[in-house]
Design a protein around this motif. Structure first.
Motif, short mmCIF file in Angstrom:
data_model
loop_
_atom_site.label_atom_id
_atom_site.label_comp_id
_atom_site.label_asym_id
_atom_site.label_seq_id
_atom_site.Cartn_x
_atom_site.Cartn_y
_atom_site.Cartn_z
N LYS A 192 1.02 -1.37 -0.08
CA LYS A 192 0.44 0.29 0.16
C LYS A 192 1.10 0.92 -0.35
CE LYS A 192 -4.03 -1.85 2.64
NZ LYS A 192 -4.94 -2.38 3.95
N LEU A 193 2.35 1.08 0.57
CA LEU A 193 3.16 2.48 0.31
C LEU A 193 3.62 3.05 -0.79
CD1 LEU A 193 4.74 1.39 3.17
CD2 LEU A 193 2.98 3.27 3.54
N LEU A 194 3.00 1.73 -1.86
CA LEU A 194 3.96 1.83 -3.52
C LEU A 194 3.21 2.51 -4.22
CD1 LEU A 194 5.79 -1.58 -4.25
CD2 LEU A 194 6.77 0.80 -3.18
N ASP A 195 3.94 3.78 -5.09
CA ASP A 195 2.64 3.95 -6.04
C ASP A 195 3.06 3.32 -7.51
OD1 ASP A 195 5.21 4.77 -6.50
OD2 ASP A 195 5.13 7.26 -6.61
N PHE A 196 2.75 4.12 -8.21
CA PHE A 196 2.65 3.18 -9.16
C PHE A 196 4.21 2.91 -10.37
CE2 PHE A 196 2.52 2.96 -14.27
CZ PHE A 196 2.32 1.44 -14.32
N LYS A 197 4.85 4.34 -9.77
CA LYS A 197 6.14 4.95 -10.34
C LYS A 197 7.05 3.55 -9.69
CE LYS A 197 9.28 8.93 -11.62
NZ LYS A 197 9.61 9.63 -11.53
N THR A 198 7.06 3.40 -8.60
CA THR A 198 7.91 2.70 -7.30
C THR A 198 7.16 1.07 -7.59
OG1 THR A 198 8.05 4.16 -5.65
CG2 THR A 198 8.58 2.35 -5.13
N LEU A 199 6.42 1.16 -8.11
CA LEU A 199 6.29 -0.45 -8.22
C LEU A 199 6.43 -1.11 -9.42
CD1 LEU A 199 4.01 -2.71 -7.50
CD2 LEU A 199 2.47 -2.39 -8.93
#
Length: 59
Positions: free
Chosen positions: A39-46
Motif C-alpha cells: 500500500k506504500l508503493l505508488d505506480f511509478k515505484t512499483l
C-alpha cells in the motif's frame, strides 16, 4: 543489511542476514505486513521494482 537467505516458514517469509556487518538478524515478514508494504508503493515505484531485475548492477 547483508541478506544471506530467504526462506518460507508457514505463511511467513524469513529474511536472514547481518546488520552493520556483525549483528546477525532474522526478520519475519507476515502476509499482513506484506500487504501493508504494498500500500506504500505508488505506480511509478512499483514499475521500478519490476524493472530493477533487468538493470545492470554495479561491480
Amino acid at each position: 543489511m547483508d541478506v544471506k537467505a530467504l526462506r518460507k516458514d508457514g505463511d511467513n517469509l524469513v529474511i536472514e542476514g547481518r546488520i552493520m556487518g556483525a549483528l546477525p538478524i532474522q526478520a519475519m515478514l507476515t502476509p499482513d505486513q506484506a500487504r501493508a508494504a504494498l500500500k506504500l508503493l505508488d505506480f511509478k515505484t512499483l514499475l521500478f521494482l519490476l524493472t530493477i531485475l533487468f538493470r545492470k548492477g554495479q561491480r
